[in-house]
Design an enzyme around this catalytic site. Structure first.
Site: not given
Ligand code: APR
Length: 239
Positions: A55, A110, A205, A92-93, A221, A179
């Site tokens: 991290y 998250h 995709e 989620q980032n 994006a 995803s």
């Protein structure tokens, strides 16, 4: 749906063009590092220096001046400002590119790379330096208990009550750069659909859930998000 509530879910794909890696693309983070080594509470208990190193490297990369929000982050902030109804941005980032792109209160389900949490007193502190097993907590001065304020696999994501509340009454759900493989985030589209929302995916995709989206726009994006926001604001503000 002039002005109906919107929920947006973003994933690593929205930050890809800012220079941050995704997880499951062929060159993604999980193609080089095992989740079990760096992204579980067991990994941290087993080898916290290894987890800190992982991290710390990502935190330093995020703080590199070359890493900046891209047009997609800025377009979502413009949507928040220009849309007449409620917009809840869920990400989620763990990067801060939504905030730096102008978004007011993204829900980091998250966690956040630029915060650290003390496992002794529970306090969370803004953090831009490296973390180590010897790092002292600024609040309780305990050393050895500081961890990244990041939700690991097997832990409970943050802000879930607020997110669920928004999903059951949203009229538009927009999924960007994810995803759709990690729950509970991957289940949000089905929950929004069950509540009657229109569901849209903006992604490089089609994700694993093509049957769940009313509309799927494929592309980068930084190109497809500004275009989608512009069209949405035009339609909404002319009704
Ligand atoms: N523009 C739009 N989409 C993109 C781009 C881009 N430039 N580049 C990649 N993508 C898409 C990929 O096609 C993929 O569908 O972004 C998605 C990224 O998927 P993942 O790497 O799985 O990332 P994400 O969905 O955010 O992962 C979810 O898994 O490991 C955990 O906690 C981690 O928050 C993460 C969660």
């Amino acid at each position: 749906m002039a002005g109906g509530p919107i929920v947006i879910l973003t994933g690593a794909g929205i930050s890809r063009e800012s220079g941050l890696e995704t997880f499951r693309d062929k060159d993604g983070l999980w193609s080089r590092v095992s989740i079990d080594e760096v992204a579980t509470p067991e990994a941290f208990a087993r080898d916290s220096e290894r987890v800190h190193a992982f991290y710390n490297a990502r935190r330093r990369q995020l703080l590199n001046p070359e890493v900046q929000p891209n047009a997609a982050h800025r377009a979502l902030a413009e949507l928040e400002r220009g849309y007449p109804g409620d917009v809840l941005l869920v990400t989620q980032n763990i990067d801060d590119l939504h905030e730096r792109g102008g978004s007011v209160a993204p829900q980091h389900m998250h966690g956040e790379l630029l915060k650290a949490r003390c496992t002794c007193c529970g306090r969370t502190t803004p953090w831009r330096d490296d973390l180590a097993t010897t790092t002292r907590c600024p609040a309780c001065d305990h050393s050895g208990g500081m961890r990244p304020h990041v939700v690991w696999f097997g832990e409970i994501p943050l802000s879930m009550e607020r997110i669920q509340q928004a999903l059951i009454c949203c009229e538009l759900f927009i999924s960007i750069g994810t995803s759709g493989q990690v729950y509970p985030a991957a289940g949000f589209v089905a929950e929004a659909r069950a509540a009657g929302a229109r569901t849209v995916e903006l992604n490089l995709e089609r994700s694993v859930g093509p049957g769940l989206f009313d509309q799927q726009v494929e592309g980068s994006a930084s190109e497809i998000v500004p275009a989608f926001v512009a069209s949405l604001l035009t339609v909404t503000n002319t009704q």
